[in-house]
Design an enzyme around this catalytic site. Structure first.
Site, PDB file in Angstrom:
ATOM      1  N   LYS A  32      49.794  41.771  50.848  1.00 33.41           N
ATOM      2  CA  LYS A  32      49.736  40.851  49.702  1.00 33.41           C
ATOM      3  C   LYS A  32      51.147  40.403  49.342  1.00 33.41           C
ATOM      4  CE  LYS A  32      48.988  41.954  45.161  1.00 33.41           C
ATOM      5  NZ  LYS A  32      49.801  41.185  44.199  1.00 33.41           N
ATOM      6  N   ASP A  59      49.129  35.758  46.697  1.00 32.37           N
ATOM      7  CA  ASP A  59      48.677  35.948  45.307  1.00 32.37           C
ATOM      8  C   ASP A  59      49.535  35.121  44.361  1.00 32.37           C
ATOM      9  OD1 ASP A  59      47.773  37.036  42.911  1.00 32.37           O
ATOM     10  OD2 ASP A  59      48.775  38.960  43.180  1.00 32.37           O
ATOM     11  N   LYS A  61      47.986  32.761  42.067  1.00 32.67           N
ATOM     12  CA  LYS A  61      47.181  32.504  40.848  1.00 32.67           C
ATOM     13  C   LYS A  61      47.367  31.086  40.301  1.00 32.67           C
ATOM     14  CE  LYS A  61      47.345  37.362  39.297  1.00 32.67           C
ATOM     15  NZ  LYS A  61      48.375  37.976  40.150  1.00 32.67           N
ATOM     16  N   ASP A  64      46.084  24.619  37.234  1.00 37.57           N
ATOM     17  CA  ASP A  64      46.652  23.312  36.851  1.00 37.57           C
ATOM     18  C   ASP A  64      45.506  22.306  36.904  1.00 37.57           C
ATOM     19  OD1 ASP A  64      48.448  21.098  36.451  1.00 37.57           O
ATOM     20  OD2 ASP A  64      50.040  22.265  37.392  1.00 37.57           O
ATOM     21  N   THR A 119      44.277  41.682  33.370  1.00 40.49           N
ATOM     22  CA  THR A 119      44.067  43.003  32.744  1.00 40.49           C
ATOM     23  C   THR A 119      45.091  43.266  31.636  1.00 40.49           C
ATOM     24  OG1 THR A 119      45.257  43.875  34.646  1.00 40.49           O
ATOM     25  CG2 THR A 119      42.886  44.211  34.617  1.00 40.49           C
ATOM     26  N   ARG A 211      52.285  50.668  44.960  1.00 38.59           N
ATOM     27  CA  ARG A 211      53.190  51.814  44.926  1.00 38.59           C
ATOM     28  C   ARG A 211      52.694  53.096  45.604  1.00 38.59           C
ATOM     29  NH1 ARG A 211      54.051  50.542  38.777  1.00 38.59           N
ATOM     30  NH2 ARG A 211      51.956  49.815  39.235  1.00 38.59           N
TER      31      ARG A 211
HETATM   32  O1  C5P Z   1      51.601  49.369  42.680  1.00 39.39           O
HETATM   33  P1  C5P Z   1      50.162  49.100  42.361  1.00 39.39           P
HETATM   34  O2  C5P Z   1      49.178  49.792  43.285  1.00 39.39           O
HETATM   35  O3  C5P Z   1      49.831  49.314  40.898  1.00 39.39           O
HETATM   36  O4  C5P Z   1      50.025  47.539  42.657  1.00 39.39           O
HETATM   37  C1  C5P Z   1      48.855  46.813  42.390  1.00 39.39           C
HETATM   38  C2  C5P Z   1      49.047  45.367  42.747  1.00 39.39           C
HETATM   39  O5  C5P Z   1      47.926  44.625  42.293  1.00 39.39           O
HETATM   40  C3  C5P Z   1      50.273  44.712  42.119  1.00 39.39           C
HETATM   41  O6  C5P Z   1      50.750  43.696  43.009  1.00 39.39           O
HETATM   42  C4  C5P Z   1      49.707  44.083  40.859  1.00 39.39           C
HETATM   43  O7  C5P Z   1      50.441  42.970  40.429  1.00 39.39           O
HETATM   44  C5  C5P Z   1      48.308  43.670  41.322  1.00 39.39           C
HETATM   45  N1  C5P Z   1      47.329  43.543  40.244  1.00 39.39           N
HETATM   46  C6  C5P Z   1      46.991  44.585  39.405  1.00 39.39           C
HETATM   47  N2  C5P Z   1      46.062  44.415  38.424  1.00 39.39           N
HETATM   48  C7  C5P Z   1      45.469  43.219  38.276  1.00 39.39           C
HETATM   49  C8  C5P Z   1      45.768  42.159  39.105  1.00 39.39           C
HETATM   50  C9  C5P Z   1      46.720  42.360  40.104  1.00 39.39           C
HETATM   51  O8  C5P Z   1      47.517  45.681  39.542  1.00 39.39           O
HETATM   52  N3  C5P Z   1      44.549  43.083  37.341  1.00 39.39           N
END
Ligand code: C5P
Length: 232
Positions: A32, A59, A61, A64, A119, A211
């Site tokens: 991603k 990603d 998003k 417009d 979220t 992460r």
């Molecule tokens: O590091 P982690 O596993 O928390 O990363 C989750 C990924 O998903 C990040 O790129 C974050 O921006 C994305 N994301 C999220 N929650 C959302 C939409 C996207 O954690 N509601």
């Protein structure tokens, strides 16, 4: 429908991404690319990662007017990404225009996924800032259904919502779910989480893991653990 693990490459430079991807000598994870990397490194980064044999979820998003989204989606489609997204709040005509823009001359196109409510948005902010008085979960399902009506392939949602989304929009409607953590791992700033194994049981089609893989002591092993729990 094949399940897959998407690794969120939330790095700010090309150098960091390639150092990370170079660790993978046997498998080619679905990657991603988010706004930070795309705006920092430019569209070339997409082409380079694609050339290395990875699938790409871009990603960005988009949100417009329909004409602008249609033309921008045509540009993203020409980068040969496998999946991209937009805000369902742009409404059905914008989502339809996006699909039109994404569709290549040969009829193929990347998967198109909607973001419903971020979220980070609370019920209080919805009511006070956006003047939306309905409960947030009802708004999320309504936006998901709008995405389905517009012909999109699915939505981004919590793995906790995946089963309900499928009930509302059909089993083939794709759920892409971040908020995934190992049972024995750090939760970090995520609140509503599931393990890869639980996400599988709940009907997620793709988990987005950042992460727990990128910051792991052994990222390749952490990625393999996701695949074992979620796909195998
Ligand atoms: O590091 P982690 O596993 O928390 O990363 C989750 C990924 O998903 C990040 O790129 C974050 O921006 C994305 N994301 C999220 N929650 C959302 C939409 C996207 O954690 N509601």
């Amino acid at each position: 429908m094949g399940k897959d693990v998407i690794v969120a490459c939330d790095f700010s430079s090309k150098k960091e991404v390639f150092e990370f991807l170079d660790l993978f000598t046997e498998e080619k994870p679905y990657v991603k690319i988010g706004m930070e990397l795309f705006y920092g490194a430019g569209p070339e980064i997409v082409k380079e990662i694609k050339k290395r044999g990875h699938k790409i979820f871009l990603d960005l998003k988009l949100h417009d007017i329909p004409n602008t989204v249609m033309k921008s989606m045509a540009v993203l489609s020409s980068l040969d990404v496998d999946m991209t997204n937009l805000h369902a709040a742009g409404t059905i005509p914008m989502m339809e225009a996006a699909l039109k823009g994404l569709t290549r001359e040969d009829g193929t196109r990347p998967l198109l996924i909607a973001v419903t409510q971020l979220t980070s948005t609370s019920q209080e902010q919805m009511t006070q800032d956006l003047l939306i008085n309905e409960p947030i979960d009802k708004v999320v399902m309504h936006y998901a259904d709008n995405a389905r009506k517009a012909g999109l392939d699915g939505i981004v949602c919590s793995p906790l919502e995946a089963a309900k989304v499928k009930e509302c929009c059909g089993q083939n409607f794709i759920t892409v779910t971040p908020g995934v953590r190992f049972a024995d791992g750090d939760v970090g700033d995520q609140k509503r989480i599931m393990t890869p194994a639980q996400a599988k049981l709940n009907g997620s089609d793709y988990i987005v893991v950042g992460r727990p893989v990128t910051k792991a002591e052994n990222p390749v092993e952490a990625y393999r653990r996701c695949v074992r729990e979620f796909v195998d």
